[in-house]
Design an enzyme around this catalytic site. Sequence first.
Site, PDB file in Angstrom:
ATOM      1  N   HIS A 153       0.741  -1.097  -0.001  1.00  0.00           N
ATOM      2  CA  HIS A 153      -0.013   0.076   0.028  1.00  0.00           C
ATOM      3  C   HIS A 153       0.872   1.317   0.046  1.00  0.00           C
ATOM      4  O   HIS A 153       0.306   2.238   0.015  1.00  0.00           O
ATOM      5  CB  HIS A 153      -0.948  -0.068   1.155  1.00  0.00           C
ATOM      6  CG  HIS A 153      -2.243  -0.961   1.155  1.00  0.00           C
ATOM      7  ND1 HIS A 153      -2.558  -1.418   2.061  1.00  0.00           N
ATOM      8  CD2 HIS A 153      -2.436  -1.695  -0.044  1.00  0.00           C
ATOM      9  CE1 HIS A 153      -3.675  -2.447   1.978  1.00  0.00           C
ATOM     10  NE2 HIS A 153      -3.480  -2.644   0.551  1.00  0.00           N
TER      11      HIS A 153
ATOM     12  N   SER B 230      -7.597  -7.043  10.095  1.00  0.00           N
ATOM     13  CA  SER B 230      -8.700  -7.465  10.121  1.00  0.00           C
ATOM     14  C   SER B 230      -9.414  -8.297   8.840  1.00  0.00           C
ATOM     15  O   SER B 230     -10.397  -8.595   8.622  1.00  0.00           O
ATOM     16  CB  SER B 230      -9.840  -6.287  10.244  1.00  0.00           C
ATOM     17  OG  SER B 230      -9.619  -5.285   9.078  1.00  0.00           O
TER      18      SER B 230
END
Length: 246
Positions: free
Chosen positions: A125, A195
């Site tokens: 990212h 998550s």
Amino acid sequence: MTDDELNDALDRAARWLRAAKSVCVLTGAGISAESGVPTFRASDGLWEGHRIEDVASPDGWDRNPALVWQFYNARRANVATVKPNPGHFALVALEDRFGDNFKLVTQNVDGLHLQAGSRRVLEIHGSLRQTRCTVCEAVTNRGLEPLGDAPECPQCHGRLRPHIVWFGEGLPDDIWMEAMVSASECDTLLVVGTSAVVHPAASLVPIARRKGATVIEVNITRTEASAYADIGLYGPSGEVLPKLLQ
Ligand code: BV8
């Protein structure tokens, strides 16, 4: 998870790792939580009062680039004050054990894996330390000093943006391809502190599982990845990972 359950799961995971031939690690914001870097979804999903999708998306940038730079300068300032924790260092030790049969894929942009000494790292990212010119596309390593609300490219004076993958943007093809190959070819996928709701990063878990890898999850709670985990180690990664390497 009781202490006995965790210790039993740690024994099984450590035994598996001793027999493993190749390891791919996927990390998320949770591995940096014990260093003092806030995670994304712990609170009400707001970052400095903003929805991350509003300040980490092309639309947010088009609407208000100065606000986006205030948001990223605040995170750069936070990361400038923090240090890697024992979880980051445990992954350095794991890399030392597996050498070229190891790859660390991180969603994090805080650079703490590199700071801890990890070398085979894919920052899928991007990085808070890098800027990209919106005109000449030059990517520059800038460290973490404040960059003001409208930094300019030193080469062409074009507007600089964070060299970070925003929501709605594609991941860099070469880096993403390397991450997918690693997840497809490893015999062990270690999923730490994520998550597993952001895609395509989260898809590395089913990809590895489908190719026959053993999936080990380290988190303080169950997640979207838990269904794929052969072994779940539910405790803080800064405590669990060093025990896993003992
Ligand atoms: C894409 C950089 C297509 C930003 C990030 C509508 C429009 C467009 C796309 C979408 C859409 N709807 C859905 C999508 C897809 C979207 C997506 O997945 N959205 C989610 C929210 C549903 N994905 C994208 O947009 C991706 N691009 O699809 O583009 C495309 C393709 C080709 C060409 C053009 C376009 C881009 C995704 C990348 C977004 N950028 N980061 C920035 O950081 O400023 S993602 C962001 O979320 C961070 O990188 C972060 O790492 C990542 C994932 O979050 P986590 O790391 O998992 O963090 P989180 O807080 O969620 O969880 C922390 C975990 O740690 C928890 O489980 C917690 O229990 C645990 N934990 C806490 N403490 C500890 C711990 N564990 C262990 N120990 C502890 N101590």
